[in-house]
Design a protein around this motif. Structure first.
Motif, mmCIF file in Angstrom:
data_model
loop_
_atom_site.group_PDB
_atom_site.id
_atom_site.type_symbol
_atom_site.label_atom_id
_atom_site.label_comp_id
_atom_site.label_asym_id
_atom_site.label_seq_id
_atom_site.Cartn_x
_atom_site.Cartn_y
_atom_site.Cartn_z
ATOM 1 N N ILE A 29 6.984 8.366 9.092
ATOM 2 C CA ILE A 29 5.899 7.396 9.013
ATOM 3 C C ILE A 29 5.878 6.451 10.215
ATOM 4 O O ILE A 29 4.833 6.247 10.840
ATOM 5 N N LEU A 46 -8.062 19.314 9.062
ATOM 6 C CA LEU A 46 -6.654 18.944 8.996
ATOM 7 C C LEU A 46 -6.085 19.042 7.590
ATOM 8 O O LEU A 46 -4.937 19.393 7.396
ATOM 9 N N LEU A 104 4.722 8.250 13.259
ATOM 10 C CA LEU A 104 3.282 8.546 13.165
ATOM 11 C C LEU A 104 2.463 7.326 13.551
ATOM 12 O O LEU A 104 1.549 7.397 14.379
ATOM 13 N N THR A 127 3.822 4.636 2.833
ATOM 14 C CA THR A 127 3.261 5.229 4.047
ATOM 15 C C THR A 127 2.539 4.195 4.899
ATOM 16 O O THR A 127 1.861 4.539 5.851
ATOM 17 N N PHE A 128 2.654 2.920 4.546
ATOM 18 C CA PHE A 128 2.043 1.849 5.338
ATOM 19 C C PHE A 128 3.172 0.952 5.840
ATOM 20 O O PHE A 128 3.607 0.033 5.149
ATOM 21 N N TRP A 149 -3.978 18.585 19.522
ATOM 22 C CA TRP A 149 -3.716 19.060 18.161
ATOM 23 C C TRP A 149 -3.675 20.579 18.076
ATOM 24 O O TRP A 149 -3.083 21.138 17.162
ATOM 25 N N LEU A 170 3.289 13.655 11.353
ATOM 26 C CA LEU A 170 2.552 13.765 10.092
ATOM 27 C C LEU A 170 3.192 14.837 9.217
ATOM 28 O O LEU A 170 3.438 14.629 8.028
ATOM 29 N N TYR A 210 -3.607 14.092 0.909
ATOM 30 C CA TYR A 210 -4.243 15.233 1.563
ATOM 31 C C TYR A 210 -5.429 15.716 0.738
ATOM 32 O O TYR A 210 -5.442 16.834 0.247
ATOM 33 N N ARG A 251 -1.876 10.322 5.544
ATOM 34 C CA ARG A 251 -0.586 9.969 4.955
ATOM 35 C C ARG A 251 -0.751 8.855 3.926
ATOM 36 O O ARG A 251 -0.056 8.799 2.926
ATOM 37 N N LEU A 252 -1.684 7.966 4.208
ATOM 38 C CA LEU A 252 -1.887 6.798 3.358
ATOM 39 C C LEU A 252 -2.573 7.180 2.044
ATOM 40 O O LEU A 252 -2.168 6.750 0.969
ATOM 41 N N ILE A 308 -6.993 9.978 11.908
ATOM 42 C CA ILE A 308 -7.087 10.705 10.636
ATOM 43 C C ILE A 308 -5.713 10.995 10.038
ATOM 44 O O ILE A 308 -5.508 10.790 8.832
ATOM 45 N N PRO A 309 -4.721 11.438 10.826
ATOM 46 C CA PRO A 309 -3.413 11.710 10.221
ATOM 47 C C PRO A 309 -2.811 10.483 9.531
ATOM 48 O O PRO A 309 -2.200 10.615 8.461
ATOM 49 N N ILE A 325 1.614 12.784 16.999
ATOM 50 C CA ILE A 325 0.909 12.404 15.763
ATOM 51 C C ILE A 325 1.003 13.540 14.749
ATOM 52 O O ILE A 325 1.395 13.343 13.590
ATOM 53 N N LEU A 345 0.831 -1.196 0.000
ATOM 54 C CA LEU A 345 0.000 0.000 0.000
ATOM 55 C C LEU A 345 0.869 1.250 0.000
ATOM 56 O O LEU A 345 0.487 2.294 0.505
#
Lengths: 251, 252, 300
Positions: A218, B200, A221, A36-37, A198, A213, B120, B116-117, B111-112, A209, A33
């Motif tokens: 990664i 975000l 995160l 980023t996975f 946040w 990000l 944006y 990333r996956l 959500i972040p 987080i 994926l």
């Protein structure tokens, strides 16, 4: 359920969880994926990495602290609001609507306001409190209203006053509901604390987080997100156990 | 006259709490002499929403659309997986425990990770709303498929029902009220999650309008976006609650 | 109520061809492994005979324990006969009915309907059943509930049949109503009409009037007699009411519990149709008293 069925259920469930873990690892390892996975093992390695221990420890302390404070304040406020509605029934309709609207206010809208009026440190606690109030209020008012009229009559005939009745009947009757509300409120407090962070709290899981990000870290995160998820799972699990005990004892 | 008075009294008894908060807000802003860049007064916010609805409408539409599509997709997936689990006890045994774990994961805080996956953009917003509505639909539909009217399972067996007929004519209709409970629980959450996601990383929607106008120091507009978003999520909840009530009348 | 027979006799030739097609929707809940007999056009079959021979039934109780619910039950029921299974609660009479429905399998002995395993009749949609829980679908109208057996069997709904059944049980004007708008007695009428929809070979009734008040129950008994006499369908009625059993049945099978056994069988030979006056006759009361005493006797 026979012993064999129970073993089978447990076996299948364990297999299902294992399947999730293995697919996470395989997808991450082969980057199915994308980049980023990450693989689960990499995420776990980041969590236990001694170099990061200090970071995670400070973040967890901050988030757990905010969530705990929010949980306690929120529970007290939610319980008091529900009790108010039972003691002064004319206020009830207005309290219900107030709770519903408070729940519907987007927390992101409150964040900036709270940072101005409270402080950066206080915002996660305040948002966690708000998230908890709604759950506890709804559960407690539902619980205080179910009182069995027959029991009510029996106690009245026995000459119990309204305080005595509240203590002996309404409160014990509401406890299973309150326990259920607390069970839902516990993870809500964790989410509230993370969301609150946040908006610029000095430290916390939420901060890790957001900053990872933005910095495209990664593994970091995912580690922080996994820790946050675990925190809310543990909170939920602990209060599920409490709820089961209360339901067994008072119902 | 008395009717109007009675109406006003009912309104006051229902909304004294909300009105009280608005009053405290107004008094707070006036007495603290706060700069309107910090906190605008409620009158200024209402005035902005009412005089320039055109500035809000495209964003209202965008958020509503994303939340609605996400809800529909999530609910459909939830029903599909529930039916498959119902058909196969093996699948049910494998899927249910992970579903229970994932259900308690704080999706909004994730959500972040999803951003990333998936990138944006609106795909992430949509994915969040799908995930938010999937788990309740799956869990409630699965229990609804087993929550049958008393004795009806025996009647279907004796009538010689096939498993498919049983699903179509008994289990699925029985699950409708439960499914509507799931929709009631997810509808407002979908709107709220969409807002956080837009906040975000969005490029449109009320959450995005909120951040953008705040960075432009247009506080009345920014708070207006929050106000409109609140109204939107309350409406979503009320609509879903109405739907649930209608379904309970019709199916039970 | 209307004059029995008038509606149904005109109907019986209409649906003769719309019966079971072996190709549609075979039952996969079926438990039987015995070879399925060639399917017969149901309209050519009269009421079926039932037989239970040496039936025992054990239920699991805890880990390694079982309880004997039925012990050596043997009973033959002739085609068109009305048999009442009478006994105190927990005597296993409902288990007998569930065995006849194919909902349970006997632990020992044999259950046959028209020489076949009950699951074969189930697969052919040839059984009619009504329970104490009316088990109507709350989201469907009365007419749709009565039409349900057609849909389950994958057959086109015979609307004339549905209408005449609703008239037979006296609720034609409520066809469009939904179950929750009806009284308990009316719901049971719908439930019985549904059981009769496909002209079953056997009608199995498990305490259908158990939740009704005494007055409604007596009225429903009269109506059930009328319904039964229109096509003399083989009927097994499970009940704990002695009066109901004696008033309706050709034979009353008295059962005792723990384990369930047949204690005695009586034949109320009263002339049919039986009228409410019978309920006040000395012969009726004599038999009711006798069976009441039989029920009270402790099993040896």
């Amino acid at each position: 359920m026979s012993m064999r069925d129970r073993l089978r259920t447990m076996g299948l469930g364990a297999f299902g969880l294992l399947l999730v873990i293995v697919s996470w690892e395989v997808i991450g390892r082969n980057q199915l994926l994308g980049r980023t996975f990450p693989a689960l093992s990499d995420v776990l390695a980041t969590i236990v990495d001694p170099a990061r221990r200090g970071l995670f420890q400070r973040a967890l302390e901050a988030t757990i602290g905010s969530a705990l404070r929010g949980f306690v304040f929120g529970s007290i406020i939610g319980f008091a609001m529900a009790a108010l509605g039972v003691i002064f029934p004319p206020l009830r309709a207005g309290l219900d609507r107030l709770a519903a609207v408070m729940h519907a206010v987007p927390l992101i809208a409150l964040g900036p306001f709270l940072i101005v009026t409270l402080s950066r440190e206080g915002t996660p606690t305040a948002i966690a409190t708000l998230a908890v109030v709604f759950n506890v209020f709804v559960a407690t008012s539902a619980g205080l209203r179910v009182g069995n009229p027959l029991h009510h009559d029996v106690l009245t005939v026995l000459g119990a006053g309204s305080w005595e009745r509240f203590r002996r009947l309404e409160l014990p009757g509401a406890l299973p509901f309150i326990a259920d509300g607390l069970k839902l409120a516990a993870p809500a407090a964790v989410i509230g604390a993370i969301l609150g962070e946040w908006f610029g709290a000095p430290r916390g899981i939420g901060i890790v987080i957001v900053s990872s990000l933005q910095n495209y870290q990664i593994d970091l995160l995912w580690s922080a997100a996994l820790l946050g998820a675990m925190l809310s799972l543990v909170a939920f699990g602990a209060f599920s156990v409490l709820e089961r005990w209360v339901v067994g004892r008072f119902r | 006259m008395t009717a109007a008075l009675g109406g006003a009294r009912t309104f006051a008894s229902r909304y004294w709490g909300v009105l009280g908060i608005l009053a405290i807000w107004q008094v707070y802003v006036s007495t603290q002499n706060l700069n309107s860049i910090v906190v605008p007064s409620p009158t200024a916010v209402f005035a902005d929403v009412l005089t320039e609805p055109g500035a809000y409408l495209p964003h209202v539409w965008s958020t509503t659309w994303v939340a609605f599509v996400g809800l529909c997709v999530g609910v459909t997936l939830g029903i599909a997986v529930a039916v498959l689990s119902w058909l196969s006890p093996l699948l049910s045994g494998i899927v249910t425990p992970p579903a229970m774990v994932f259900r308690s994961v704080p999706v909004v805080a994730m959500i972040p990770v999803i951003a990333r996956l998936l990138g944006y953009d609106i795909r992430t917003v949509l994915a969040i709303t799908v995930i938010i509505s999937f788990f309740p639909s799956f869990v409630f539909t699965l229990s609804g498929l087993r929550d049958l009217p008393a004795g009806s399972a025996d009647v279907f067996s004796v009538l010689g029902s096939s498993r498919l007929t049983y699903l179509r004519r008994l289990a699925l209709p029985s699950a409708v009220p439960n499914l509507l409970v799931a929709i009631r629980l997810s509808a407002a959450n979908c709107v709220l999650a969409a807002l956080v996601a837009e906040f975000l990383m969005g490029t449109q929607g009320l959450g995005y309008l909120f951040v953008r106008t705040r960075s432009e120091m247009d506080m009345a507009r920014s708070w207006g976006a929050a106000l409109v978003a609140t109204v939107l999520s309350v409406s979503a909840f009320v609509l879903a609650a109405r739907l649930e009530q209608w379904g309970r009348e019709r199916w039970r | 109520m209307l004059s029995p027979g008038a509606e149904l006799s005109s109907e019986s030739d209409k649906s003769a061809d719309g019966s079971t097609d072996p190709s549609i929707e075979h039952d996969d809940i079926s438990i039987s492994t015995s070879p399925v007999l060639p399917h017969v056009d149901a309209s050519e079959i009269g009421p079926a005979n039932l037989s239970l021979s040496g039936v025992t039934k054990r239920f699991p109780l805890g880990r390694n324990d079982t309880v004997l619910a039925l012990d050596d039950i043997s009973l033959d029921i002739a085609p068109g006969e009305f048999v009442a299974l009478l006994g105190p609660s927990g005597c296993g009479k409902s288990t007998v009915l569930r065995l006849l429905c194919g909902l349970e399998e006997p632990t020992g002995g044999d259950v046959r309907i028209r020489g076949c395993h009950p699951s074969e009749l189930v697969a052919d949609h040839r059984l009619g059943v009504a329970f104490q829980d009316h088990a109507l679908l709350p989201w469907a109208t009365v007419a749709d509930n009565v039409a349900l057996p057609f849909k389950v069997a994958g057959q086109p709904v015979d609307n004339d049949r549905v209408r005449s059944l609703l008239e037979l049980v006296g609720i034609a004007e409520f066809a469009k109503a939904r179950p929750k708008q009806l009284s308990g007695g009316m719901r049971q009428r719908v439930s019985i009409a549904r059981a009769l929809a496909l002209r079953p070979e056997v009608l199995l009734l498990d305490e259908p009037f158990g939740a009704l008040d005494a007055v409604t129950r007596r009225r429903m008994n009269l109506e059930l007699q009328d319904i039964w006499s229109t096509d003399q369908i083989t009927t097994v009625l499970v009940t704990h009411s002695v009066e109901e059993a004696v008033f309706l049945a050709d034979r009353v099978v008295v059962m005792t519990g723990r384990p369930g056994r047949i204690q005695t069988i009586r034949t109320p030979g009263f002339e049919r149709p039986r009228s409410p006056e019978l309920l006040r006759s000395p012969e009726f009361h004599e038999l009711v008293d006798e069976l009441t005493i039989a029920l009270d006797e402790e099993p040896a």
